[in-house]
Design a protein around this motif. Structure first.
Motif, PDB file in Angstrom:
ATOM      1  N   HIS A  18      22.791-117.360  52.546  1.00 55.54           N
ATOM      2  CA  HIS A  18      22.844-117.943  53.892  1.00 55.54           C
ATOM      3  C   HIS A  18      22.941-119.465  53.800  1.00 55.54           C
ATOM      4  O   HIS A  18      23.702-120.088  54.555  1.00 55.54           O
ATOM      5  CB  HIS A  18      21.611-117.561  54.709  1.00 55.54           C
ATOM      6  CG  HIS A  18      21.572-116.117  55.087  1.00 55.54           C
ATOM      7  ND1 HIS A  18      20.730-115.639  56.070  1.00 55.54           N
ATOM      8  CD2 HIS A  18      22.252-115.039  54.644  1.00 55.54           C
ATOM      9  CE1 HIS A  18      20.895-114.335  56.200  1.00 55.54           C
ATOM     10  NE2 HIS A  18      21.814-113.951  55.330  1.00 55.54           N
ATOM     11  N   PHE A  19      22.161-120.057  52.889  1.00 59.26           N
ATOM     12  CA  PHE A  19      22.159-121.511  52.713  1.00 59.26           C
ATOM     13  C   PHE A  19      23.577-122.020  52.410  1.00 59.26           C
ATOM     14  O   PHE A  19      24.028-123.000  53.002  1.00 59.26           O
ATOM     15  CB  PHE A  19      21.192-121.889  51.584  1.00 59.26           C
ATOM     16  CG  PHE A  19      21.065-123.358  51.339  1.00 59.26           C
ATOM     17  CD1 PHE A  19      20.472-124.190  52.277  1.00 59.26           C
ATOM     18  CD2 PHE A  19      21.526-123.914  50.153  1.00 59.26           C
ATOM     19  CE1 PHE A  19      20.348-125.556  52.044  1.00 59.26           C
ATOM     20  CE2 PHE A  19      21.406-125.275  49.911  1.00 59.26           C
ATOM     21  CZ  PHE A  19      20.812-126.095  50.847  1.00 59.26           C
ATOM     22  N   LEU A  20      24.282-121.330  51.522  1.00 57.12           N
ATOM     23  CA  LEU A  20      25.663-121.715  51.216  1.00 57.12           C
ATOM     24  C   LEU A  20      26.586-121.399  52.386  1.00 57.12           C
ATOM     25  O   LEU A  20      27.436-122.218  52.749  1.00 57.12           O
ATOM     26  CB  LEU A  20      26.141-121.000  49.952  1.00 57.12           C
ATOM     27  CG  LEU A  20      25.476-121.438  48.652  1.00 57.12           C
ATOM     28  CD1 LEU A  20      25.941-120.544  47.500  1.00 57.12           C
ATOM     29  CD2 LEU A  20      25.743-122.895  48.359  1.00 57.12           C
ATOM     30  N   ALA A  21      26.432-120.220  52.977  1.00 61.97           N
ATOM     31  CA  ALA A  21      27.321-119.799  54.068  1.00 61.97           C
ATOM     32  C   ALA A  21      27.283-120.775  55.238  1.00 61.97           C
ATOM     33  O   ALA A  21      28.325-121.056  55.837  1.00 61.97           O
ATOM     34  CB  ALA A  21      26.960-118.394  54.542  1.00 61.97           C
ATOM     35  N   VAL A  22      26.102-121.285  55.551  1.00 54.14           N
ATOM     36  CA  VAL A  22      25.977-122.214  56.676  1.00 54.14           C
ATOM     37  C   VAL A  22      26.104-123.668  56.220  1.00 54.14           C
ATOM     38  O   VAL A  22      25.675-124.587  56.929  1.00 54.14           O
ATOM     39  CB  VAL A  22      24.685-121.990  57.493  1.00 54.14           C
ATOM     40  CG1 VAL A  22      24.654-120.600  58.101  1.00 54.14           C
ATOM     41  CG2 VAL A  22      23.436-122.274  56.675  1.00 54.14           C
ATOM     42  N   GLY A  23      26.728-123.857  55.068  1.00 56.90           N
ATOM     43  CA  GLY A  23      27.031-125.214  54.610  1.00 56.90           C
ATOM     44  C   GLY A  23      25.813-126.092  54.457  1.00 56.90           C
ATOM     45  O   GLY A  23      25.807-127.221  54.937  1.00 56.90           O
ATOM     46  N   PHE A  24      24.758-125.544  53.795  1.00 55.76           N
ATOM     47  CA  PHE A  24      23.539-126.300  53.527  1.00 55.76           C
ATOM     48  C   PHE A  24      22.822-126.688  54.813  1.00 55.76           C
ATOM     49  O   PHE A  24      22.067-127.654  54.850  1.00 55.76           O
ATOM     50  CB  PHE A  24      23.842-127.550  52.672  1.00 55.76           C
ATOM     51  CG  PHE A  24      24.859-127.283  51.597  1.00 55.76           C
ATOM     52  CD1 PHE A  24      24.532-126.520  50.483  1.00 55.76           C
ATOM     53  CD2 PHE A  24      26.155-127.757  51.719  1.00 55.76           C
ATOM     54  CE1 PHE A  24      25.490-126.245  49.506  1.00 55.76           C
ATOM     55  CE2 PHE A  24      27.110-127.492  50.748  1.00 55.76           C
ATOM     56  CZ  PHE A  24      26.772-126.738  49.634  1.00 55.76           C
ATOM     57  N   GLY A  34      31.921-126.000  62.750  1.00 50.99           N
ATOM     58  CA  GLY A  34      33.009-126.098  61.774  1.00 50.99           C
ATOM     59  C   GLY A  34      33.316-127.534  61.402  1.00 50.99           C
ATOM     60  O   GLY A  34      33.617-127.846  60.245  1.00 50.99           O
ATOM     61  N   THR A  35      33.229-128.413  62.369  1.00 50.99           N
ATOM     62  CA  THR A  35      33.451-129.835  62.111  1.00 50.99           C
ATOM     63  C   THR A  35      32.337-130.384  61.222  1.00 50.99           C
ATOM     64  O   THR A  35      32.602-131.106  60.260  1.00 50.99           O
ATOM     65  CB  THR A  35      33.538-130.606  63.437  1.00 50.99           C
ATOM     66  OG1 THR A  35      34.674-130.113  64.165  1.00 50.99           O
ATOM     67  CG2 THR A  35      33.683-132.102  63.208  1.00 50.99           C
ATOM     68  N   HIS A  83      30.773-115.568  62.376  1.00 49.47           N
ATOM     69  CA  HIS A  83      29.899-116.376  63.237  1.00 49.47           C
ATOM     70  C   HIS A  83      30.242-117.845  63.010  1.00 49.47           C
ATOM     71  O   HIS A  83      30.521-118.267  61.886  1.00 49.47           O
ATOM     72  CB  HIS A  83      28.438-116.102  62.891  1.00 49.47           C
ATOM     73  CG  HIS A  83      27.470-116.687  63.855  1.00 49.47           C
ATOM     74  ND1 HIS A  83      27.206-118.032  63.932  1.00 49.47           N
ATOM     75  CD2 HIS A  83      26.704-116.094  64.808  1.00 49.47           C
ATOM     76  CE1 HIS A  83      26.322-118.252  64.874  1.00 49.47           C
ATOM     77  NE2 HIS A  83      25.990-117.097  65.425  1.00 49.47           N
ATOM     78  N   GLY A  84      30.234-118.631  64.065  1.00 53.91           N
ATOM     79  CA  GLY A  84      30.588-120.047  63.969  1.00 53.91           C
ATOM     80  C   GLY A  84      29.743-120.824  62.984  1.00 53.91           C
ATOM     81  O   GLY A  84      30.194-121.834  62.424  1.00 53.91           O
ATOM     82  N   ALA A  85      28.517-120.385  62.751  1.00 50.84           N
ATOM     83  CA  ALA A  85      27.630-121.087  61.822  1.00 50.84           C
ATOM     84  C   ALA A  85      28.067-120.914  60.365  1.00 50.84           C
ATOM     85  O   ALA A  85      27.674-121.701  59.507  1.00 50.84           O
ATOM     86  CB  ALA A  85      26.194-120.597  61.994  1.00 50.84           C
ATOM     87  N   ILE A  86      28.865-119.901  60.082  1.00 46.94           N
ATOM     88  CA  ILE A  86      29.356-119.692  58.714  1.00 46.94           C
ATOM     89  C   ILE A  86      30.475-120.702  58.480  1.00 46.94           C
ATOM     90  O   ILE A  86      31.554-120.596  59.063  1.00 46.94           O
ATOM     91  CB  ILE A  86      29.848-118.244  58.507  1.00 46.94           C
ATOM     92  CG1 ILE A  86      28.698-117.257  58.706  1.00 46.94           C
ATOM     93  CG2 ILE A  86      30.483-118.091  57.121  1.00 46.94           C
ATOM     94  CD1 ILE A  86      29.110-115.803  58.682  1.00 46.94           C
ATOM     95  N   VAL A  87      30.192-121.686  57.626  1.00 45.29           N
ATOM     96  CA  VAL A  87      31.134-122.789  57.418  1.00 45.29           C
ATOM     97  C   VAL A  87      31.529-122.973  55.955  1.00 45.29           C
ATOM     98  O   VAL A  87      32.191-123.959  55.620  1.00 45.29           O
ATOM     99  CB  VAL A  87      30.594-124.115  58.004  1.00 45.29           C
ATOM    100  CG1 VAL A  87      30.457-124.015  59.520  1.00 45.29           C
ATOM    101  CG2 VAL A  87      29.283-124.526  57.353  1.00 45.29           C
ATOM    102  N   TRP A  88      31.139-122.045  55.088  1.00 43.19           N
ATOM    103  CA  TRP A  88      31.564-122.158  53.688  1.00 43.19           C
ATOM    104  C   TRP A  88      33.092-122.192  53.614  1.00 43.19           C
ATOM    105  O   TRP A  88      33.668-122.893  52.780  1.00 43.19           O
ATOM    106  CB  TRP A  88      31.003-121.006  52.854  1.00 43.19           C
ATOM    107  CG  TRP A  88      31.360-121.138  51.401  1.00 43.19           C
ATOM    108  CD1 TRP A  88      32.336-120.453  50.726  1.00 43.19           C
ATOM    109  CD2 TRP A  88      30.760-122.026  50.455  1.00 43.19           C
ATOM    110  NE1 TRP A  88      32.370-120.868  49.417  1.00 43.19           N
ATOM    111  CE2 TRP A  88      31.412-121.835  49.225  1.00 43.19           C
ATOM    112  CE3 TRP A  88      29.737-122.973  50.526  1.00 43.19           C
ATOM    113  CZ2 TRP A  88      31.079-122.547  48.069  1.00 43.19           C
ATOM    114  CZ3 TRP A  88      29.397-123.681  49.379  1.00 43.19           C
ATOM    115  CH2 TRP A  88      30.071-123.462  48.170  1.00 43.19           C
TER     116      TRP A  88
END
Length: 158
Positions: A18-24, A34-35, A83-88
């Motif tokens: 999750h930590f990686l998926a949500v870009g730390f 996403g931005t 989900h928008g929170a996934i930003v990897w």
């Protein structure tokens, strides 16, 4: 529906995937995740830019392949596809967008704007991929295609 549940309740920063998926944590920002995920890629890219190009390409490919798993697992755990929170996928996309480009504040700014342009507007075939390709592969693929579109323009400019 889980899409209305705040991202910080669906993703746990204590979980490494999750930590990686949500870009730390950058993807947990409620507006424009996403931005912010793309912004989180900049310091990573600056560090990676010291690698020779072949190593940067290998790293980027590894991040993309690993990203299929990361995005798939995080989406499954949250119960929401892409989900928008996934930003990897944005992090990897920005790396792709900058491949072979000399790093400067100007190139980072133009790369950032081009990648976000393609990722947000989703011209064909990006939108088609976004709608039809599911799972972690689909989450990654639309951003990879957006990144290659941005990369092509980056090489014309720089």
């Amino acid at each position: 529906m889980k899409k209305n549940i705040p991202a910080h309740k669906l993703f746990k920063l204590s979980d490494p995937v999750h930590f990686l998926a949500v870009g730390f944590g950058s993807g947990l920002i409620p507006k424009a995740p996403g931005t912010f995920g793309t912004l989180a890629a900049i310091p990573l890219l600056l560090l990676a830019s010291y690698l020779p190009l072949y190593a940067l390409i290998i790293l980027t490919i590894a991040m993309a392949i690993f990203g299929i798993y990361v995005c798939d697992k995080a989406a499954a755990d949250a119960g929401v596809h892409d989900h928008g929170a996934i930003v990897w996928d944005e992090i990897v996309g920005f790396f792709i967008c900058m491949l072979g480009i000399t790093i400067s504040w100007q190139s980072i700014l133009v790369g950032f704007l081009l990648f976000r342009f393609f990722d947000i507007l989703k011209p064909w075939p990006i939108k088609w991929i976004d709608v039809r390709v599911r799972g972690g592969f689909g989450i990654m693929l639309d951003d990879v295609v957006a990144a290659f579109m941005a990369l092509a323009i980056m090489h014309l400019i720089f």
